[in-house]
Motif scaffolding. Sequence first.
Motif, mmCIF file in Angstrom:
data_model
loop_
_atom_site.group_PDB
_atom_site.id
_atom_site.type_symbol
_atom_site.label_atom_id
_atom_site.label_comp_id
_atom_site.label_asym_id
_atom_site.label_seq_id
_atom_site.Cartn_x
_atom_site.Cartn_y
_atom_site.Cartn_z
ATOM 1 N N HIS A 159 0.849 -1.204 0.000
ATOM 2 C CA HIS A 159 0.000 0.000 0.000
ATOM 3 C C HIS A 159 0.882 1.251 0.000
ATOM 4 O O HIS A 159 0.635 2.199 -0.743
ATOM 5 C CB HIS A 159 -0.900 0.018 1.241
ATOM 6 N N ARG A 160 1.888 1.250 0.870
ATOM 7 C CA ARG A 160 2.778 2.409 0.965
ATOM 8 C C ARG A 160 3.537 2.617 -0.336
ATOM 9 O O ARG A 160 3.684 3.745 -0.813
ATOM 10 C CB ARG A 160 3.736 2.243 2.140
ATOM 11 N N THR A 204 -1.136 4.664 5.940
ATOM 12 C CA THR A 204 -1.620 3.296 5.836
ATOM 13 C C THR A 204 -2.010 2.841 7.231
ATOM 14 O O THR A 204 -1.226 2.987 8.176
ATOM 15 C CB THR A 204 -0.535 2.356 5.269
ATOM 16 N N VAL A 205 -3.204 2.308 7.379
ATOM 17 C CA VAL A 205 -3.677 1.827 8.674
ATOM 18 C C VAL A 205 -3.825 0.315 8.597
ATOM 19 O O VAL A 205 -4.510 -0.210 7.720
ATOM 20 C CB VAL A 205 -5.029 2.467 9.050
ATOM 21 N N ASP A 235 -2.444 -0.152 13.793
ATOM 22 C CA ASP A 235 -1.159 0.480 13.514
ATOM 23 C C ASP A 235 -1.354 1.503 12.410
ATOM 24 O O ASP A 235 -1.882 1.179 11.345
ATOM 25 C CB ASP A 235 -0.127 -0.561 13.076
ATOM 26 N N ILE A 236 -0.915 2.747 12.677
ATOM 27 C CA ILE A 236 -1.052 3.823 11.700
ATOM 28 C C ILE A 236 0.341 4.221 11.247
ATOM 29 O O ILE A 236 1.184 4.591 12.068
ATOM 30 C CB ILE A 236 -1.807 5.026 12.292
ATOM 31 N N MET A 237 0.604 4.114 9.943
ATOM 32 C CA MET A 237 1.919 4.403 9.398
ATOM 33 C C MET A 237 1.821 5.567 8.429
ATOM 34 O O MET A 237 1.031 5.535 7.486
ATOM 35 C CB MET A 237 2.467 3.166 8.693
ATOM 36 N N PHE A 238 2.591 6.591 8.702
ATOM 37 C CA PHE A 238 2.683 7.743 7.818
ATOM 38 C C PHE A 238 3.847 7.509 6.861
ATOM 39 O O PHE A 238 4.880 6.984 7.271
ATOM 40 C CB PHE A 238 2.916 9.025 8.623
ATOM 41 N N LEU A 269 7.051 12.910 10.747
ATOM 42 C CA LEU A 269 6.265 13.979 11.361
ATOM 43 C C LEU A 269 7.113 14.675 12.420
ATOM 44 O O LEU A 269 7.936 14.038 13.081
ATOM 45 C CB LEU A 269 5.008 13.411 12.034
ATOM 46 N N SER A 270 6.888 15.956 12.617
ATOM 47 C CA SER A 270 7.581 16.677 13.678
ATOM 48 C C SER A 270 7.051 16.189 15.028
ATOM 49 O O SER A 270 5.953 15.636 15.114
ATOM 50 C CB SER A 270 7.343 18.185 13.545
#
Length: 196
Positions: free
Chosen positions: A56-57, A64-65, A73-76, A80-81
Amino acid sequence: MRVFQIVGVRRSGKTTTAEQLIRSLRENGYSVDTVKSINCPVFSIDSGKSSNTRRHRNAGAGITVAAGKTETDIMFSRALSIDRILDFLALDEPDYVIVEGGYEYDLPRIVCLTDEGELADRVTQKTFAVSGVIAGRCGTAGGLPAVSALEAPDELAGLVVDLVPEFTGPVGRLPRPESCRNFCGGCIKRNKECGD
């Protein structure tokens, strides 16, 4: 929400200190979320085998959740700061957030040490305790209380409860000391160019 960090050299007891504080704070009725700063510039949770989330990524999903039966699990797909991460965690309304690592963050701090010589580059005006390997050998370090998370987790948690104020952002930034690496040891072994 109260936010503090745990810093120290590798194998100084940072993760053990975090684990013990999580347990002690939770046993005393507090909710705890954590942030683990990872210094490896090539780190990816999906590294290795080809997983569906990685697919997906790789296809271009921004977030992607992975929604499982027992966890989410939530993956950006970007870094992120710390401020954005804390904004996100605030949605969970935790009593405490423990940030493991992140020398550049100006947050209340516990410094984990293997010896007192490591303290000078890691202590800030917001440092309120010393823990880790050294804490079982002395009662103070650099004028700060030295409390072993293994031997006295409730005492260390008491310092957290008494001394960590309510968080008001944004997180201030500090210069990263030269002696505090900005990369992981594995990067040096894999690719000498990763250390910059």
